[in-house]
Enzyme design. Structure first.
Site, short mmCIF file in Angstrom:
data_model
loop_
_atom_site.label_atom_id
_atom_site.label_comp_id
_atom_site.label_asym_id
_atom_site.label_seq_id
_atom_site.Cartn_x
_atom_site.Cartn_y
_atom_site.Cartn_z
CD GLU A 263 -3.68 -5.90 4.02
OE1 GLU A 263 -4.42 -4.97 4.86
OE2 GLU A 263 -2.60 -5.69 3.77
CD GLU B 93 -1.24 -0.41 3.45
OE1 GLU B 93 -1.45 0.15 4.64
OE2 GLU B 93 -2.59 -1.28 3.35
#
Length: 504
Positions: A395, A188
């Protein structure tokens, strides 16, 4: 466990006969679609000062925070309990498991000699996974930069990091690549650049007045978020090129990068909020996606940020373009987006975006509502705007109070809805290859230790860190074993056959 699964299978085989909406099984997904779960090294391993590991920027962050509860020092003690955990994964029926390599455990100084004990741990872990037929998906950088490199030159704010990261990746490819086929370079980057270098809420806690949420000791919120993400993209591209040139023909793996992806919808029907939503997508999503697909940042970012936004040279543009063979999406919820006007301060990423991200309804950024259409929105956005890049949901999960019961029916409802949304997206043509639930067990949650995401409860007060399956673990196991699943019926089953604790 087998007896419980038998009861679930028997019950659901009757409960779902003749029903189709809200009902699916693993067999409805395309052949080869991967289902897994995930952890990160810092949150799972513990053993932060054992066997040659040196501090990371997460260690410094934890020491400077004034929280309470469990710490990363022991975390889940995965460093010592990995064999037991892999056995739980096998019993659950996972196709794959996403882990990360702790850079300061493998190369304690950030560069130079490899730590033989760290190397042995990761070889043992990967060997254990493959021995049970579980495919390892490896993230090279899950935010745990060696503190030594942060101290030496500021880590990601300096282009020196590109060579050091590539050298770290080279060790991983060489040592683990014979059994690892799916590599994820950086976790991320958009969230880390914004949260760590503008807001100062993530390590290494860089920000500058009047910006930021914390009282940071150093940083420049106006420039560092853009510099950091730029260097991350170049480090990713350098790593991907190394793999392609040196390892791919022998190891036959692939390299991708991840993206934290809220889905954003206008707060009102006003034209200002609609424009703000598009602007937020450009700043938050296209910030990463545009360079990967087109070799440059979105025009809107270039117009607003101007000289503070780094420029790709022609060579760098070609270097980054097409460097990600697949995309890892990290998605939890959707948010409203509202235009922000008349800001007192301007000149950081937050004010450049000029949009406020607001949670839906009764949700919050800690505990949120079930909004599966948000994940479908992200996947459709990528399909329509970025050539339908191959994607994995790396995720996806819902937090519940760590001190609540094992009967986490709210998480079951969430997972059922979101996996169903993935199936709908696949049927609508999105190029999704896999889904990873976050997280396999309760982890050390550095932002709020009271809320955890695990399928397995971990008793952090117990030195043995014993694991206990929650309702969600039984539900996911039933799904992975091929049972046709439904969240409501499993909730009823659990309430009538288990310990009968209150739901979360």
């Amino acid at each position: 466990m087998e007896q419980i699964l038998f009861l679930i299978s028997l019950f659901l085989s009757f409960a779902f006969s003749g029903r189709c909406s809200d009902v699916y099984s693993k067999n409805d997904f395309p052949k080869g679609f991967v289902f897994g779960s995930a952890v990160s090294a810092f949150q799972w391993e513990g053993a932060v000062d054992e066997d040659g590991r040196t501090p990371s920027i997460w260690d410094a962050y934890v020491q400077s925070s004034h929280g309470h509860g469990p710490t990363g020092g022991v975390a889940c003690d995965g460093y010592h309990k990995y064999k037991d955990d892999v056995r739980l994964m096998y019993d659950m029926g996972l196709d794959a498991f996403r882990l990360s390599i702790s850079w300061p455990r493998l190369i304690p100084n950030g560069r130079g000699p490899v730590n033989p004990k760290g190397l042995r741990f990761y070889k043992n872990l990967i060997n254990e996974l493959t021995r049970y037929g579980i495919e390892p998906h490896v993230t090279l950088f899950h935010n745990d930069l060696p503190q030594a490199l942060e101290n030496e030159y500021g880590g990601w704010i300096d282009r020196k990091i590109i060579d050091d990261f590539t050298a770290f990746a080279d060790v991983c490819f060489r040592e683990f690549g014979n059994k690892v086929k799916s590599w994820w370079t950086i976790n991320e980057p958009n969230m880390l650049a914004w949260g760590g270098y503008d807001l100062g809420v993530f390590p290494p806690m860089h920000c500058s007045p009047p910006f930021g949420i914390r009282n940071c000791s150093r940083g420049n919120s106006s420039t560092e978020p853009y510099i950091v993400l730029h260097n991350m993209l170049l480090a990713h591209a350098s790593t991907a090129r190394l793999y392609k040139q040196t390892y791919k023909d022998k190891q036959h793996g692939s390299v991708g990068i991840t993206l934290f992806a809220y889905w954003m919808v206008p707060f009102t029907s006003s034209e200002e909020d609609k424009i703000a939503t598009q602007r937020a997508k450009d700043f938050y999503l296209a910030w990463v996606l545009h360079p990967l697909v087109f070799g440059d940042y979105p025009d809107m970012m270039k117009r607003i940020v101007r000289e503070r936004l780094p420029i790709f040279s022609k060579e760098e543009s070609e270097f980054v373009k097409g460097s990600s063979e697949f995309l890892g999406l990290i998605h939890y919820t959707a948010v409203y987006t509202a235009h922000v006007s008349g800001t007192v301060h301007s000149g950081d990423f937050t004010s450049d975006m000029s949009a406020s991200l607001l949670p839906f309804g009764n949700s919050s950024f800690v505990k949120f509502d079930v909004l599966p259409w948000g994940l479908e929105g992200v996947l459709e956005y990528i399909k329509q705007n970025y050539g339908n890049l191959p994607a994995y949901i790396l995720e996806n999960g819902r937090p519940t109070n760590q001190h609540s019961s094992l009967n986490d029916v709210g998480r079951v409802e969430y997972l059922h809805a979101y996996i169903g949304a993935v199936l709908d997206s696949v049927r609508n043509g999105s190029n999704v290859r896999g889904y990873f639930q976050w997280s396999f067990m309760d982890l050390y949650e550095f932002l709020n230790p009271n809320y955890t995401y695990g399928l397995y409860y971990v008793n952090f007060s117990d030195p043995e860190r014993e694991r206990f399956p929650k309702t969600s673990a039984l539900w996911y196991t039933a799904f992975l074993k091929g049972t046709t699943v439904n969240s409501q019926n499993l909730k009823d089953l659990w309430g009538s056959t288990s310990h009968g604790a209150s739901s979360q």
